[in-house]
Design a protein around this motif. Structure first.
Motif, PDB file in Angstrom:
ATOM      1  N   PHE A 113       0.837  -1.205   0.000  1.00  8.57           N
ATOM      2  CA  PHE A 113       0.000   0.000   0.000  1.00  8.57           C
ATOM      3  C   PHE A 113       0.874   1.259   0.000  1.00  8.57           C
ATOM      4  O   PHE A 113       0.553   2.271  -0.622  1.00  8.57           O
ATOM      5  N   GLY A 114       2.011   1.170   0.717  1.00  8.65           N
ATOM      6  CA  GLY A 114       2.914   2.328   0.745  1.00  8.65           C
ATOM      7  C   GLY A 114       3.507   2.609  -0.632  1.00  8.65           C
ATOM      8  O   GLY A 114       3.613   3.764  -1.057  1.00  8.65           O
ATOM      9  N   VAL A 115       3.905   1.532  -1.354  1.00  7.53           N
ATOM     10  CA  VAL A 115       4.432   1.727  -2.717  1.00  7.53           C
ATOM     11  C   VAL A 115       3.371   2.383  -3.590  1.00  7.53           C
ATOM     12  O   VAL A 115       3.647   3.267  -4.412  1.00  7.53           O
ATOM     13  N   SER A 116       2.114   1.961  -3.390  1.00  7.73           N
ATOM     14  CA  SER A 116       1.019   2.571  -4.160  1.00  7.73           C
ATOM     15  C   SER A 116       0.954   4.073  -3.876  1.00  7.73           C
ATOM     16  O   SER A 116       0.799   4.887  -4.792  1.00  7.73           O
ATOM     17  N   MET A 117       1.104   4.445  -2.612  1.00  6.69           N
ATOM     18  CA  MET A 117       1.044   5.880  -2.269  1.00  6.69           C
ATOM     19  C   MET A 117       2.176   6.646  -2.942  1.00  6.69           C
ATOM     20  O   MET A 117       1.977   7.733  -3.484  1.00  6.69           O
ATOM     21  N   VAL A 118       3.391   6.048  -2.910  1.00 11.44           N
ATOM     22  CA  VAL A 118       4.538   6.727  -3.530  1.00 11.44           C
ATOM     23  C   VAL A 118       4.301   6.915  -5.027  1.00 11.44           C
ATOM     24  O   VAL A 118       4.530   7.982  -5.605  1.00 11.44           O
ATOM     25  N   ALA A 119       3.778   5.838  -5.669  1.00 11.67           N
ATOM     26  CA  ALA A 119       3.523   5.926  -7.117  1.00 11.67           C
ATOM     27  C   ALA A 119       2.497   7.010  -7.412  1.00 11.67           C
ATOM     28  O   ALA A 119       2.632   7.761  -8.375  1.00 11.67           O
ATOM     29  N   THR A 120       1.480   7.112  -6.572  1.00 13.21           N
ATOM     30  CA  THR A 120       0.461   8.151  -6.797  1.00 13.21           C
ATOM     31  C   THR A 120       1.061   9.542  -6.642  1.00 13.21           C
ATOM     32  O   THR A 120       0.764  10.455  -7.417  1.00 13.21           O
ATOM     33  N   LEU A 121       1.936   9.695  -5.631  1.00 15.23           N
ATOM     34  CA  LEU A 121       2.563  11.008  -5.444  1.00 15.23           C
ATOM     35  C   LEU A 121       3.456  11.361  -6.637  1.00 15.23           C
ATOM     36  O   LEU A 121       3.473  12.506  -7.097  1.00 15.23           O
ATOM     37  N   ILE A 122       4.196  10.350  -7.153  1.00 13.42           N
ATOM     38  CA  ILE A 122       5.031  10.610  -8.346  1.00 13.42           C
ATOM     39  C   ILE A 122       4.140  11.012  -9.519  1.00 13.42           C
ATOM     40  O   ILE A 122       4.463  11.904 -10.302  1.00 13.42           O
ATOM     41  N   ALA A 141      -3.734   4.819   0.746  1.00 16.84           N
ATOM     42  CA  ALA A 141      -3.563   4.438  -0.662  1.00 16.84           C
ATOM     43  C   ALA A 141      -4.826   4.714  -1.465  1.00 16.84           C
ATOM     44  O   ALA A 141      -4.775   5.283  -2.553  1.00 16.84           O
ATOM     45  N   LEU A 142      -5.993   4.317  -0.918  1.00 17.50           N
ATOM     46  CA  LEU A 142      -7.239   4.534  -1.663  1.00 17.50           C
ATOM     47  C   LEU A 142      -7.571   6.016  -1.750  1.00 17.50           C
ATOM     48  O   LEU A 142      -8.019   6.513  -2.780  1.00 17.50           O
ATOM     49  N   GLY A 143      -7.313   6.743  -0.653  1.00 16.65           N
ATOM     50  CA  GLY A 143      -7.608   8.181  -0.660  1.00 16.65           C
ATOM     51  C   GLY A 143      -6.751   8.909  -1.676  1.00 16.65           C
ATOM     52  O   GLY A 143      -7.231   9.717  -2.466  1.00 16.65           O
ATOM     53  N   LEU A 144      -5.458   8.610  -1.684  1.00 17.40           N
ATOM     54  CA  LEU A 144      -4.576   9.288  -2.646  1.00 17.40           C
ATOM     55  C   LEU A 144      -4.905   8.889  -4.073  1.00 17.40           C
ATOM     56  O   LEU A 144      -4.776   9.678  -4.992  1.00 17.40           O
ATOM     57  N   PHE A 145      -5.344   7.625  -4.238  1.00 17.46           N
ATOM     58  CA  PHE A 145      -5.612   7.174  -5.601  1.00 17.46           C
ATOM     59  C   PHE A 145      -6.750   7.966  -6.239  1.00 17.46           C
ATOM     60  O   PHE A 145      -6.850   8.033  -7.454  1.00 17.46           O
ATOM     61  N   ALA A 146      -7.612   8.563  -5.401  1.00 24.23           N
ATOM     62  CA  ALA A 146      -8.719   9.358  -5.971  1.00 24.23           C
ATOM     63  C   ALA A 146      -8.213  10.682  -6.538  1.00 24.23           C
ATOM     64  O   ALA A 146      -8.851  11.277  -7.408  1.00 24.23           O
ATOM     65  N   LEU A 179       2.690   4.641 -16.217  1.00 28.56           N
ATOM     66  CA  LEU A 179       3.390   3.683 -15.347  1.00 28.56           C
ATOM     67  C   LEU A 179       3.044   3.896 -13.881  1.00 28.56           C
ATOM     68  O   LEU A 179       2.790   2.953 -13.142  1.00 28.56           O
ATOM     69  N   THR A 180       3.054   5.160 -13.445  1.00 28.87           N
ATOM     70  CA  THR A 180       2.785   5.413 -12.023  1.00 28.87           C
ATOM     71  C   THR A 180       1.358   5.038 -11.657  1.00 28.87           C
ATOM     72  O   THR A 180       1.115   4.472 -10.588  1.00 28.87           O
ATOM     73  N   LEU A 181       0.410   5.327 -12.538  1.00 27.43           N
ATOM     74  CA  LEU A 181      -0.970   4.928 -12.245  1.00 27.43           C
ATOM     75  C   LEU A 181      -1.082   3.412 -12.174  1.00 27.43           C
ATOM     76  O   LEU A 181      -1.757   2.859 -11.301  1.00 27.43           O
ATOM     77  N   ALA A 182      -0.390   2.717 -13.117  1.00 28.08           N
ATOM     78  CA  ALA A 182      -0.448   1.254 -13.133  1.00 28.08           C
ATOM     79  C   ALA A 182       0.145   0.677 -11.849  1.00 28.08           C
ATOM     80  O   ALA A 182      -0.432  -0.208 -11.214  1.00 28.08           O
ATOM     81  N   VAL A 183       1.312   1.215 -11.449  1.00 31.72           N
ATOM     82  CA  VAL A 183       1.959   0.700 -10.227  1.00 31.72           C
ATOM     83  C   VAL A 183       1.069   0.974  -9.017  1.00 31.72           C
ATOM     84  O   VAL A 183       0.887   0.124  -8.129  1.00 31.72           O
ATOM     85  N   SER A 184       0.477   2.162  -8.981  1.00 29.06           N
ATOM     86  CA  SER A 184      -0.358   2.533  -7.855  1.00 29.06           C
ATOM     87  C   SER A 184      -1.531   1.565  -7.698  1.00 29.06           C
ATOM     88  O   SER A 184      -1.794   1.040  -6.615  1.00 29.06           O
ATOM     89  N   LEU A 185      -2.206   1.308  -8.815  1.00 29.16           N
ATOM     90  CA  LEU A 185      -3.374   0.428  -8.753  1.00 29.16           C
ATOM     91  C   LEU A 185      -2.961  -1.018  -8.505  1.00 29.16           C
ATOM     92  O   LEU A 185      -3.585  -1.736  -7.715  1.00 29.16           O
ATOM     93  N   LEU A 186      -1.865  -1.426  -9.158  1.00 28.25           N
ATOM     94  CA  LEU A 186      -1.396  -2.805  -8.998  1.00 28.25           C
ATOM     95  C   LEU A 186      -1.047  -3.097  -7.541  1.00 28.25           C
ATOM     96  O   LEU A 186      -1.394  -4.144  -7.000  1.00 28.25           O
ATOM     97  N   CYS A 187      -0.367  -2.154  -6.882  1.00 33.89           N
ATOM     98  CA  CYS A 187       0.050  -2.394  -5.494  1.00 33.89           C
ATOM     99  C   CYS A 187      -1.141  -2.437  -4.557  1.00 33.89           C
ATOM    100  O   CYS A 187      -1.141  -3.190  -3.571  1.00 33.89           O
ATOM    101  N   ILE A 188      -2.164  -1.639  -4.826  1.00 28.71           N
ATOM    102  CA  ILE A 188      -3.370  -1.744  -3.998  1.00 28.71           C
ATOM    103  C   ILE A 188      -3.980  -3.145  -4.161  1.00 28.71           C
ATOM    104  O   ILE A 188      -4.359  -3.803  -3.186  1.00 28.71           O
ATOM    105  N   GLY A 189      -4.033  -3.626  -5.405  1.00 28.99           N
ATOM    106  CA  GLY A 189      -4.597  -4.949  -5.660  1.00 28.99           C
ATOM    107  C   GLY A 189      -3.762  -6.054  -5.026  1.00 28.99           C
ATOM    108  O   GLY A 189      -4.290  -6.946  -4.352  1.00 28.99           O
ATOM    109  N   LEU A 190      -2.420  -5.968  -5.230  1.00 28.28           N
ATOM    110  CA  LEU A 190      -1.553  -7.009  -4.646  1.00 28.28           C
ATOM    111  C   LEU A 190      -1.646  -7.003  -3.130  1.00 28.28           C
ATOM    112  O   LEU A 190      -1.672  -8.057  -2.488  1.00 28.28           O
ATOM    113  N   GLY A 191      -1.694  -5.817  -2.543  1.00 31.35           N
ATOM    114  CA  GLY A 191      -1.796  -5.718  -1.081  1.00 31.35           C
ATOM    115  C   GLY A 191      -3.077  -6.357  -0.578  1.00 31.35           C
ATOM    116  O   GLY A 191      -3.077  -7.106   0.417  1.00 31.35           O
TER     117      GLY A 191
END
Ligand code: FES
Length: 338
Positions: free
Chosen positions: A48-57, A157-162, A88-100
């Motif tokens: 979830f943390g990686v997802s947050m970082v990807a969203t911030l990037i 992670a979900l909040g930032l993804f919005a 890429l960052t959107l994909a990583v963000s969503l992927l990490c939420i799913g994997l988590g």
């Protein structure tokens, strides 16, 4: 009521909920070892943390990388860096939420098979309290309350993804048109040029009843020539001055020569059909008809307002020129009212 399958002999469990042949439940390491459970918890939180970082990037890239610039990227070639980084960052963000979420379910959530005793449809108090108890049990089983690290990292992670969706809505629809829709290339003193050919027109060359398709002088040198032509096209018509019924139309013309926007005020087709006998201009798209002797008022069809008139005069050499830009927006009424 949810009953774990395979617990034959438990008091009150009907026979049909007995194990239908499933292999015996094998506890996972996280079920037996709190240390393993904590490790799994950290792994989930890391994802979830990686997802947050990807969203911030993503957010930083959205505001800092120029959208229109292509760059050479090793292994890819010439490509739009903005598109690649945002994708890429959107994909990583969503992927990490799913994997988590999957890792959380596989390691920490209960993995026993359950069967639900389906009673006849009714809402007795007992059923309601059972539902509430089941929900509470499910909440406990998810361990959200016990594992705040997961709760807060998932929330983050979900909040930032919005946010990418919000910034896309706010700024991703392109720049505002500003005055682009309400102004044209025409300026005071510009000569009226034949289209095609771009040659100036002398008033003395315009014979009674003739029609010219006209563009402003210099429009062919414009950086956005097609867009400018789409707004600035004009039709020039020579009438018997006595036929003109509107004083303003006569005043804005030159000895019976009048100029009107060629862009239909319905939805913008070129109004290019002139009936010399009736002095009507017709739009071929939906048959809106404009009376040139009455300041191009609409006499038929779906258009709701007259064609705008371009005020013209002659310069020192006798060439027709614009006496001013259009004084109202040309084109479809739906954008000129904004
Ligand atoms: S665009 Fe001219 S009538 Fe519809």
């Amino acid at each position: 009521m949810l009953v774990p399958v395979g617990h034959e002999g438990a008091s009150g469990v009907p026979e049909r909920f007995s194990n239908p042949g499933l292999p015996p439940h094998v506890p996972r390491s996280a079920d037996l070892d709190e240390g393993a459970a904590r490790r799994a918890e950290k792994q989930v939180a890391t994802l979830f943390g990686v997802s947050m970082v990807a969203t911030l990037i993503f957010l930083v890239a959205y505001f800092t990388i120029d959208v229109g610039t292509n760059q050479f990227i090793p292994g890819i070639g010439l490509a739009n860096l903005s598109n690649i980084v945002l994708g890429l960052t959107l994909a990583v963000s969503l992927l990490c939420i799913g994997l988590g979420a999957v890792h959380w379910a596989k390691t920490l959530m209960p993995d026993t098979e359950v069967a639900e005793d389906r009673h006849p449809q009714r809402s007795s108090d007992e059923a309601r309290s059972e539902a509430v108890a089941t929900l509470a049990a499910g909440g406990d089983a998810s361990q959200l309350a016990r594992r705040p690290l997961i709760k807060y990292s998932l929330g983050g992670a979900l909040g930032l993804f919005a946010l990418p969706l919000v910034v896309q809505l706010a700024g991703g629809l392109g720049p505002l048109p500003k005055a682009d829709l309400s102004t044209t290339f025409w300026r005071k003193g510009m000569r009226l040029m034949r289209d095609p050919g771009m040659t100036p027109i002398k008033a003395s060359d315009v014979t009674l009843g003739s029609v010219f398709h006209v563009l402003p002088e210099g429009i062919d040198k414009s950086e956005h020539v097609l867009e400018e032509k789409a707004k600035a096209s004009v039709i020039l018509i020579s009438l018997e001055p006595a036929l003109i019924q509107v004083p303003k139309e006569r005043a804005w013309g030159h000895e019976g020569i009048v100029a009107y926007s060629k862009i239909c005020s319905h939805v913008g087709c070129p109004v290019g059909l002139y009936e010399q006998q009736t002095h009507h201009l017709l739009c071929p798209c939906h048959q809106s008809t404009f009376d040139v002797t009455k300041d191009c008022e609409v006499i038929f069809g779906p258009a709701k307002r007259p064609l705008p008139q371009l005020e013209i005069t002659v310069d020192a050499e006798g060439y027709l020129v614009a006496a001013s830009p259009f004084r109202e927006p040309v084109g479809p009424s739906f954008w000129e009212r904004g």
